[in-house]
Every structure is written in structure tokens, then in C-alpha cells.
Design an enzyme around this catalytic site. Structure first.
Site, mmCIF file in Angstrom:
data_model
loop_
_atom_site.group_PDB
_atom_site.id
_atom_site.type_symbol
_atom_site.label_atom_id
_atom_site.label_comp_id
_atom_site.label_asym_id
_atom_site.label_seq_id
_atom_site.Cartn_x
_atom_site.Cartn_y
_atom_site.Cartn_z
ATOM 1 N N GLY A 35 0.870 -1.613 0.431
ATOM 2 C CA GLY A 35 -0.422 0.068 -0.122
ATOM 3 C C GLY A 35 1.197 1.324 -0.013
ATOM 4 O O GLY A 35 0.304 2.242 0.429
ATOM 5 N N GLY A 67 1.398 3.164 -2.509
ATOM 6 C CA GLY A 67 1.101 3.710 -3.707
ATOM 7 C C GLY A 67 2.198 3.907 -4.713
ATOM 8 O O GLY A 67 1.936 4.955 -5.463
ATOM 9 N N SER A 68 2.146 2.537 -5.383
ATOM 10 C CA SER A 68 2.145 2.435 -6.439
ATOM 11 C C SER A 68 1.988 2.851 -7.859
ATOM 12 O O SER A 68 2.703 2.937 -8.908
ATOM 13 C CB SER A 68 2.667 0.577 -6.288
ATOM 14 O OG SER A 68 2.023 0.154 -7.126
ATOM 15 N N SER A 69 0.408 2.620 -8.419
ATOM 16 C CA SER A 69 -0.300 3.704 -8.960
ATOM 17 C C SER A 69 0.290 5.213 -9.060
ATOM 18 O O SER A 69 0.186 5.272 -10.659
ATOM 19 C CB SER A 69 -1.108 3.309 -8.657
ATOM 20 O OG SER A 69 -1.865 1.881 -8.585
ATOM 21 N N ALA A 104 3.096 6.422 -7.885
ATOM 22 C CA ALA A 104 4.475 6.886 -8.057
ATOM 23 C C ALA A 104 4.178 6.362 -9.942
ATOM 24 O O ALA A 104 5.226 7.001 -10.799
ATOM 25 C CB ALA A 104 4.670 5.865 -7.500
ATOM 26 N N ASP A 127 -1.830 11.235 -2.555
ATOM 27 C CA ASP A 127 -0.219 9.856 -3.621
ATOM 28 C C ASP A 127 0.378 10.534 -4.247
ATOM 29 O O ASP A 127 1.692 10.464 -3.926
ATOM 30 C CB ASP A 127 -0.570 8.856 -2.819
ATOM 31 C CG ASP A 127 -2.362 8.523 -3.525
ATOM 32 O OD1 ASP A 127 -2.741 9.848 -4.283
ATOM 33 O OD2 ASP A 127 -3.316 7.485 -4.215
#
Ligand code: MEV
Length: 309
Positions: free
Chosen positions: A90, A92-94, A96, A137
Site C-alpha cells: 500500500g 502507492g505504486s499506482s 508513483a 499520494d
């Protein structure tokens, strides 16, 4: 031309959920990063992003970017990603990957976008794909460090302070953030809960504002107490889990100044604020109740670019 941009993941320090409802939050960028490499090719379009759990974020970024900046180049794009973090935690790869892709594209097409422009675009893409979210994010991935943030980027204020001494524990359960945000919204739509939810969000707002002051002064003892209060309010909202509660309690018992879940709840990670002397004990205590210690540091640098001709 080939451009590589990398952006950091994030951890929420204060204000999750309340920030979806026009209140502030405090978020830190973390040392785990995602790298996006974009190369112009003669024709076609290909994405090789094995670590990205949802490539729609990349596809939507390309689409919205080309529309917004009227890119009519006949050339194609080859897009590859590399990441040193798992989308499990969790972090926040999306967001980033979205920020790194916009930044790389802005270099490819020589647009020199400002951070504010990247934020607006990134937030729109995030909402197009995910439907819900405050955009905190996206701001963390762009600005890096610690950011005081209000819903949709009404305020994006970088905070300067000492290194925040956090321990991060993963609960072993992957949380579905959009689902949790939507479920809470449904709960709040019920008039019996609405009034109390509004009070809770106001209390979280007050805590977050005090936390900002304590953070700037590096007053960890007071910050820890505020974290514990934030955790109680999140528990009352119903987003914490038994596992996250145990991990927070274990951390405090072992000497942490404070602990709370970080993010949407329902799983993912918790954070504890600890002195150097207590760090090992706190990490052991979290592990003993089934948590997994994740080695990341806070206040990482925001999005950055490498260019190869
Ligand atoms: C999730 O990490 C944090 C939430 O506040 C959602 C958001 O702000 O987009 C629950």
C-alpha cells in the site's frame, strides 16, 4: 530519445480518510521507488510493466497526456518499469507510476511541466481510473519529503523537519483502498452515522494541524500521543483491524512514542514513532504479533529524471 523518471511511494502519517472529506493530512514520501523508462520508437506502443498491478494507470496517462497537450507525433512509445517495492504494502505504486510516466513524457515532448501541472494531470488520471481518492499520494510522489495536503491539492505545503523516526510494520493483508473508501462513504450516507463521522473528521483535522506544529519542532513525544489519538478515531470509523490494533498496541508497550495504521486501513501497514534506543524492541514486538517489518525510510526525494539520448 530515452527518458527514465523515478518516483517514490508514500506513507500516510496523519489524516487518512478525513482528507477525502475536505480535511488536511500529513504524508511522507518513502525510499522505495518506481522507475519508468520511455523510449520513442518508429511506430507502435508497448508496455512492459511486470511490477505494476494495474497498467491502466500507464495507459490512461498516455491517453490523457496526449489529449491535453495535443501530441500528434507519429512515433511510437516503448515503456518499461522497474520497481524496488511490492504493490502489496500500500505504498502507492499506482500514483508513483502515474507521476513518473507524466514526468518522463513531459521530457520526451519537451514540455517542462511544473509540479502543479503534473499534480493536476496526475490527480485527474487517478480519478479516471480509481474513481475515488484525495490525491495526497500523487502530491507525495511529486514533491517528496513530508507534505501537508488538503483534498484535491487545495493546499500542498512541503514541511521541513528532522528525520522522522518511523518503524513500518506490514499486517500481511493487502487492503483494497478504493473499496474501503467507498464502503466508508456508504456508512456515512446513513444519517445515524453522518453526524458522528463529521465530528470525527473535524477531530482528525485538529490532530493533523497540531501534528504539523509538533513535527516541525521534532517534538516526537507529543507527536506520538497525537498518533495514538488518530488511531482511536480510525478505530471508531471502523477502518482498523484486530491485527493492526495488536501491532500498534505491541509497539506502544515496547516503548514507541505512538503508533497508528497508515493508509486506508483494512490491512496494509502501521507506523510507530520510536527512539533509536527502543527501535529494536519495538520491531521485535511488532514481529511477535505477526507483523512484518518493512525497511523503508521517510522523507525521500520526489520525482526525478535521467535522460539518455
Ligand atoms: C489511503 O491511503 C488514504 C485515504 O485517505 C484515501 C485517499 O486519501 O485517497 C483513505
Amino acid at each position: 530519445m530515452k527518458v527514465i523518471a523515478s518516483a517514490p511511494g508514500k506513507l500516510m502519517i496523519f489524516g487518512e480518510h478525513a482528507v477525502v472529506y475536505q480535511r488536511p493530512c500529513l504524508v511522507t514520501a518513502v525510499s522505495s521507488r518506481i522507475e519508468v523508462e520511455i523510449e520513442e520508437i518508429n511506430s507502435g506502443f508497448s508496455i512492459n510493466a511486470p511490477q505494476v498491478k494495474d497498467v491502466r494507470f500507464i495507459e490512461e496517462t498516455i491517453k490523457v497526456f496526449k489529449e491535453r497537450y495535443k501530441i500528434s507525433s507519429a512515433k511510437g512509445l516503448l515503456i518499461k518499469t522497474k520497481s524496488d517495492f511490492s504493490s502489496l504494502y500500500g505504498f502507492g505504486s499506482s500514483s508513483a507510476v502515474t507521476v513518473a510516466t507524466i514526468t518522463a513524457l513531459s521530457k520526451i515532448y519537451d514540455l517542462n511541466l511544473t509540479k502543479e501541472e503534473i499534480f493536476k494531470l496526475g490527480y485527474q488520471i487517478n480519478l479516471n481510473v480509481q474513481k475515488v481518492g484525495s490525491g495526497f499520494d500523487i502530491a507525495a510522489a511529486i514533491f517528496g519529503g513530508i507534505v501537508y495536503f488538503v483534498t484535491g491539492g487545495q493546499v500542498i505545503e512541503p514541511i521541513k523537519t528532522k528525520k522522522i523516526p518511523l518503524v513500518v510494520g506490514y499486517s500481511g493483508v493487502k487492503a483494497d483502498t478504493p473499496k474501503i473508501v467507498q464502503e466508508l462513504k456508504k456508512k456515512i450516507d446513513n444519517k445515524f452515522f453522518k453526524k458522528r463521522a463529521d465530528e470525527i473528521f473535524d477531530e482528525i483535522k485538529n490532530l493533523t494541524q497540531s501534528a504539523k506544529e509538533k513535527l516541525i519542532k521534532a517534538d516526537w513525544l507529543s507527536l506520538g500521543l497525537l498518533m495514538n489519538k488518530n488511531q482511536s478515531l480510525l478505530t471508531e470509523l471502523g477502518v482498523s483491524t484486530k491485527k493492526l490494533d495488536y501491532m500498534c498496541q505491541a509497539a506502544i508497550k515496547a516503548g514507541a512514542w505512538g503508533a497508528k495504521l497508515s493508509g486506508a486501513g483494512g490491512g496494509d501497514c502501521m507506523i510507530a514513532l520510536v527512539s533509536d534506543e527502543k527501535r529494536k524492541l519495538v520491531e521485535e514486538a511488532i514481529t511477535q504479533v505477526g507483523g512484518q517489518i518493512i525497511n523503508v525510510s521517510a522523507q525521500a526525494e520526489g520525482v526525478r529524471v535521467k535522460i539518455k539520448i
